[in-house]
Design an enzyme around this catalytic site. Sequence first.
Site, PDB file in Angstrom:
ATOM      1  N   ASP A 195       0.868  -1.172   0.000  1.00 55.94           N
ATOM      2  CA  ASP A 195       0.000   0.000   0.000  1.00 55.94           C
ATOM      3  C   ASP A 195       0.906   1.223   0.000  1.00 55.94           C
ATOM      4  OD1 ASP A 195      -1.690   2.239   0.763  1.00 55.94           O
ATOM      5  OD2 ASP A 195      -3.182   0.758   1.390  1.00 55.94           O
ATOM      6  N   ALA A 251     -12.872  -6.730  -3.193  1.00 52.56           N
ATOM      7  CA  ALA A 251     -12.871  -5.262  -3.225  1.00 52.56           C
ATOM      8  C   ALA A 251     -13.871  -4.752  -4.262  1.00 52.56           C
ATOM      9  CB  ALA A 251     -11.460  -4.755  -3.509  1.00 52.56           C
ATOM     10  N   ARG A 252     -13.405  -4.463  -5.462  1.00 45.86           N
ATOM     11  CA  ARG A 252     -14.246  -4.052  -6.575  1.00 45.86           C
ATOM     12  C   ARG A 252     -13.746  -4.762  -7.829  1.00 45.86           C
ATOM     13  NH1 ARG A 252     -17.216  -2.787  -3.238  1.00 45.86           N
ATOM     14  NH2 ARG A 252     -18.240  -0.790  -2.814  1.00 45.86           N
ATOM     15  N   ASP A 276     -15.492 -12.427  -5.517  1.00 45.58           N
ATOM     16  CA  ASP A 276     -16.764 -12.045  -4.917  1.00 45.58           C
ATOM     17  C   ASP A 276     -17.340 -10.804  -5.588  1.00 45.58           C
ATOM     18  OD1 ASP A 276     -18.766 -12.539  -2.863  1.00 45.58           O
ATOM     19  OD2 ASP A 276     -18.096 -10.660  -1.967  1.00 45.58           O
ATOM     20  N   GLU A 281     -20.959  -6.264 -12.710  1.00 45.33           N
ATOM     21  CA  GLU A 281     -21.505  -7.081 -11.628  1.00 45.33           C
ATOM     22  C   GLU A 281     -23.019  -7.029 -11.683  1.00 45.33           C
ATOM     23  OE1 GLU A 281     -19.445  -6.997  -7.763  1.00 45.33           O
ATOM     24  OE2 GLU A 281     -21.446  -6.616  -6.902  1.00 45.33           O
ATOM     25  N   HIS A 300     -21.206 -11.278  -4.435  1.00 42.12           N
ATOM     26  CA  HIS A 300     -20.967 -10.166  -3.509  1.00 42.12           C
ATOM     27  C   HIS A 300     -21.463 -10.533  -2.106  1.00 42.12           C
ATOM     28  CE1 HIS A 300     -20.095  -5.621  -3.831  1.00 42.12           C
ATOM     29  NE2 HIS A 300     -19.852  -6.009  -2.588  1.00 42.12           N
ATOM     30  N   LEU A 301     -20.974 -11.657  -1.609  1.00 40.38           N
ATOM     31  CA  LEU A 301     -21.386 -12.159  -0.301  1.00 40.38           C
ATOM     32  C   LEU A 301     -20.583 -11.572   0.851  1.00 40.38           C
ATOM     33  CD1 LEU A 301     -21.699 -15.995  -1.043  1.00 40.38           C
ATOM     34  CD2 LEU A 301     -23.548 -14.326  -0.901  1.00 40.38           C
TER      35      LEU A 301
END
Length: 342
Positions: A195, A251-252, A276, A281, A300-301
């Site tokens: 990061d 995340a995305r 996920d 989406e 997206h759980l």
Amino acid sequence: MRQRPEENRMPTAAFAMDPERFPDVYGPQARARVAARAEVLADPASPDGVWSAERLAAAAPEALRAVEVLFTGWGGPVLDAAALARLPRLRLVLYAAGSVRRIAGEAFWAAGVPIVTAAHANAVPVTEFAVAQIVYALKGGWRHVLDARAARAAVPAARTPGGYGSTVGVLSLGAAGRLVCEMLRGYDVEVLAHDPYAPVPPGVRAVGLDELFAAADVVSVHTPLLPATRGLVDRRLLTSMKPGATLVNTARGAVLDEPALLAVLAERPDLFAVLDVTDPEPPLPGSPLFTLPNVVVTPHLAGSRGLERRRLGDLVVGEFERWLDGAPLRRALDPHTYERMA
């Protein structure tokens, strides 16, 4: 900045969000805590008293003038200049959800109203889901399940890293990424993190992006979607992953270059992906994501579901109580942190 109400006076509060999700987020106990310390201005047309964004926008100008504290969440009103004009006494916004980008723009930040987000609370189930997938990936769990289903018979267990001495890479150290690092301290794995803006937690080794992908047995993605991060995980990084590695994304979807991911998964059946989130989406019907043997897609759980959503409401009610007591807000945003959020 707008200040707290005068001492010994109960502020006027209102709940404003999607009425269908409201009971999931603000449970009976949370609402009782608010009612004990605020005069709640309820929408008379709502069984729960919650204002929908549409009802709030259509209300008479004088109807909401007294509101000082706004409890909101998914489906809440956009706090633009028009909304703020209806809320001239607004002192605090409590957002029982994650990113505030949809509701808070230039007009809101110019007004100087503190805003609290429950992103940290939403990061808890994301972390639990991600760590579960990381541990399962180190055992090759999904691959064994899919191989047996394709063969319609039991198949021998393939060689996998296992959960002792293996390496996990965490991409981005926002709330979820940091919690993943903390939870993995209970496992006998080496944790690497990348990061460019945040220091790594204790026991985690900071590495460059290239090393993260080349060295990890599992890479867990927690990067917010910003213009600078769209397509960040590209073909070069994906092809550099070590043999048998797994990519987990909670995340995305657009943080990954999805066409590149599909191509690399087709070229390298040793790699695996647990997604996920996707881009778009949900995935389009007929997407290779549903047919490639080395990828699984979950709908997206990872984020807060069911009773987990109560954690969001409880967090912001706790912040409201701190605000009333004169204590510093723990989860307030400022324009600087806002710019790095999804």
